[in-house]
Design an enzyme around this catalytic site. Sequence first.
Site, PDB file in Angstrom:
ATOM      1  CD  GLU A 130       1.767   9.284  -0.276  1.00  0.00           C
ATOM      2  OE1 GLU A 130       2.380   8.879  -1.365  1.00  0.00           O
ATOM      3  OE2 GLU A 130       2.101   8.838   0.677  1.00  0.00           O
ATOM      4  CG  ASP A 170     -14.509   6.868  12.257  1.00  0.00           C
ATOM      5  OD1 ASP A 170     -15.733   6.057  12.493  1.00  0.00           O
ATOM      6  OD2 ASP A 170     -14.924   7.752  11.310  1.00  0.00           O
TER       7      ASP A 170
END
Length: 305
Positions: free
Chosen positions: A103, A211
Site C-alpha cells: 500500500e 534492522d
Amino acid sequence: MNSAIPHYTSIASALVSLFGSSVSIAQTDRVSGGDINKAYALTLNTGDHIFMKANAKENADFFTAEAAGLSAIASTKTIETPRILCTGTDDGEQVGYSFLLLEYIESGKKRTNYWETFARELAALHDAPTEQFVKGGTFGFFQNNYIGARTQDNTPSKSWVSFFREQRLAPQFKSADNNFTSNDRKLITKLLDHLEDFIIEPEKPSLLHGDLWGGNVFCSKSGKAMLIDPAAYVGNAETDIAMTELFGGFPKTFYDAYYEVRPLQSGYEERRDLYNLYQLLNHLNMFGQTYLEPVRTIVSEYVAG
C-alpha cells in the site's frame, strides 16, 4: 508460520487480480531512498496509488523474505506496518525483474507523543508471543532472510548465545576474513569461544525488526511510527534497542518510555557494542574498510590482551 501472501508472474496479472481487469498503471514515479532496491510510486488509472519495490528477477527472494517479515510483525497487532499486496516476477519487455507491491503510505506530521507511543508499541512487539515464528527452537525464524543485501541465516536454536555466535557473528567474521590480521583472528576466535561471558540469555524471546535504525521507521499519515524494511527474526530485544543507538540514537523520551514498560536486563550497556558488532560487520562486508576500525575496536573492547 504459513504465508498467505500472493505471488504473481507479471505485474499485469497482479493488478488484474488485486484491482480488476480494467485497472492499469497510468504513471510511474521513481522514489528516492534505499541502496539495494529501486522504489516507485505507481499511479493507477483509477487515481489510486500503490508502492512498488523492484530488483533483478533472480533476487525475488529479497521480496518474499521482506514480505514474510512484515507479515510476522503485522500479525502481532502491536505496531503499524505497510499492508502487503503481493510479490512477483515479470519478464518485462527487455529485462526481467522481481517486485513487491505494498500500500502507498503518505507521510504525516509526528504526534506530540510520537516517540513515547512508538516506544510502547515496540515494547509490545517485543513482548508478543513468538512460538509461531520458530519451529524446532526458540530463536531464529521460519525462513532465512536478508540484512541489507546479505543473507541472514535464521536456523533455529534453543540458545540465544549459540544463535548469536553461529548464525550472526561467525558468518560475518568469515566473510570479512581477508580484512583481518593474524592477531585480529586470534582475538575473534577468543571472542566467539567465550561469547557466553559477555552476553546472556533473555528472560523471554522477542520478535525483532532486526534492522532498527532511523531510516527504517516512517511516520505515517496517522502521526504514528510505522516499521518498514525489516530483517525480522526471534532473538533478544536488546539487539533492536542497541541498533537504535548505533547511528545517532532516538530521543531520550523514546528510551524512557520503552524502559518504563519493558526494562532491559541489568548490564545491557555492557552488551550493547557486542550486539552492534553484527551490524558493523555486515556494513564492513557490504561497504568496505570504512567499518574495519570500529569492528576491531569492539572486538578488542571485549577480549584485548
